[in-house]
Enzyme design. Structure first.
Site, mmCIF file in Angstrom:
data_model
loop_
_atom_site.group_PDB
_atom_site.id
_atom_site.type_symbol
_atom_site.label_atom_id
_atom_site.label_comp_id
_atom_site.label_asym_id
_atom_site.label_seq_id
_atom_site.Cartn_x
_atom_site.Cartn_y
_atom_site.Cartn_z
ATOM 1 N N PRO A 174 0.783 -1.242 0.000
ATOM 2 C CA PRO A 174 0.000 0.000 0.000
ATOM 3 C C PRO A 174 0.816 1.294 0.000
ATOM 4 C CG PRO A 174 0.014 -0.952 2.187
ATOM 5 C CD PRO A 174 0.790 -1.893 1.325
ATOM 6 N N CYS A 175 1.469 1.583 -1.091
ATOM 7 C CA CYS A 175 2.218 2.834 -1.192
ATOM 8 C C CYS A 175 1.272 4.048 -1.237
ATOM 9 C CB CYS A 175 3.128 2.826 -2.408
ATOM 10 S SG CYS A 175 2.265 2.585 -3.956
#
Lengths: 213, 168
Positions: A174-175
């Protein structure tokens, strides 16, 4: 011996027709026997999502790549071909598990992905950052600076930005949960609209500059 | 790994139909042709990562298909399986707007040399010389066998709209 084929009459396609569905069936059989004989290195498919079409690619080690349409699916496949292996075939069924977890995620029912990941596309500091990202929980965000601190390199804020921008597994890693210190979005491989859609979906509470890392 | 020819999927998409035509013309519209197609692409997939960048992929695939189909033909010969065990040709053609598949049954009824000349040369695009080497003939005889085969097909397919136009 000549390496060329001679030109064929253009009418061949209609004069020697192939009934619909046959090539698809043969393709499916090819995928199955290639997988059985260990000559298939990468399988891929596309899925629809609220943030557009996504390309998913997988090896026997796990999920290798998630790509946004704006990255150019052909370009992404060419790069995988050059970096990992050109033995690549389209096979939706091999990616059913990934597709259904993504579907659950976009429906708001899944907060954490349970997938094997093939992280061979990441190396060095970027890999270190990408390893850390899943520790930012669903619904929370961190700043680039906080992530730099968390991975033990507090001055590497810009490098954290690069690591996020080059994340080969967006959404799953989850950047999108990493923002600027002032709470603005920063950048995103899928475009800022996609980033804010994901954060809205997660009902994310934007981190304050003082938020704990 | 150094890549040269790109994702194999593109190769299947681009040449799958040509390879199937070659296999069907050589073996008939049956399971043998489908097996030859599968073996051709499986064998190509195995060698794919090491093929040089300037490979003429289509010619290379047709050559593999030619070898696979010819092997099957030789095996059939030894087993003495008749090659004319195909369904009888029906005269009604293409009335539902569906592809007219009669042509495959007609190809299967051509004499072997014409059939193979049509398969490897006319449909596969292999040069006369190379086709001649496979079927044990001269380039001139291959050219004639291919032309005779197509002429027969054209005559028998004249009721089909897809064969109305002369194509050369």
């Amino acid at each position: 011996m000549s390496n060329q084929t001679s030109p064929r009459p253009a009418a061949v396609d209609i004069q020697f027709p192939i009934e619909p569905g046959v090539l698809e069936l043969l393709h499916a059989r090819l995928v199955a026997s290639a997988a059985d004989s260990g000559t298939l290195d990468i399988v891929y498919r596309t899925v629809d999502s609220p943030i557009g079409k996504l390309l998913l690619a997988k090896t026997d080690r796990g999920l290798l790549r998630v790509a946004y349409e704006r990255e150019g699916f052909d370009t992404v496949l060419e790069k995988l071909s050059a970096r990992v292996s050109p033995r690549i075939l389209h096979s939706p069924s091999h990616l059913d598990d990934v597709a259904s977890q993504l579907e659950e995620y976009f429906a708001g029912h899944r907060h954490r992905f349970e997938l094997q990941l093939d992280q061979r596309l990441s190396a060095g500091f970027r890999h270190q950052v990408q390893q850390y990202l899943p520790r930012i929980d669903y619904g929370f965000t961190r700043s680039y600076k906080q992530v730099a601190e968390a991975v033990g390199n507090p001055t590497a804020v810009r490098a954290v930005g690069t690591a996020c921008a080059t994340n080969p597994l967006p959404i799953v890693v989850p950047c999108h949960r990493v923002l600027r210190s002032d709470g603005t979005l920063g950048g995103y491989v899928g475009g800022l609209d996609a980033k804010s859609t994901l954060l809205t979906l997660e009902h994310a509470v934007r981190a304050t500059p003082a938020g704990g890392a | 790994m150094m890549n040269t020819l790109g994702p194999f999927e593109h190769c299947v998409q681009q040449y799958g139909a040509t390879v199937l035509r070659v296999c069907r013309a050589a073996l008939g519209p049956n399971a043998d042709a489908e097996d030859a197609w599968s073996e051709t692409f499986l064998s190509a997939l195995r060698s794919w990562p090491t093929m040089p960048e300037d490979t003429n992929v289509e010619a290379w695939l047709v050559r593999i298909a030619k070898n696979k189909t010819f092997d099957i033909i030789r095996t059939r010969g030894r087993r003495a399986i008749p090659t004319d065990r195909l369904p009888e040709l029906s005269a009604g053609l293409d009335d539902a707007g569906l592809p007219d598949l009669t042509v495959w049954q007609l190809v299967a009824q051509l004499p072997e040399r014409q059939r193979l000349a049509v398969a490897y040369h006319y449909l596969g695009g292999l040069p006369h010389t190379e086709t001649a080497a496979v079927i044990g003939s001269t380039p001139e005889a291959v050219r004639r066998a291919s032309a005779d085969g197509i002429k027969t097909l054209r005559r028998r397919m004249k009721r089909s709209t897809s064969w109305e136009q002369p194509d050369e």
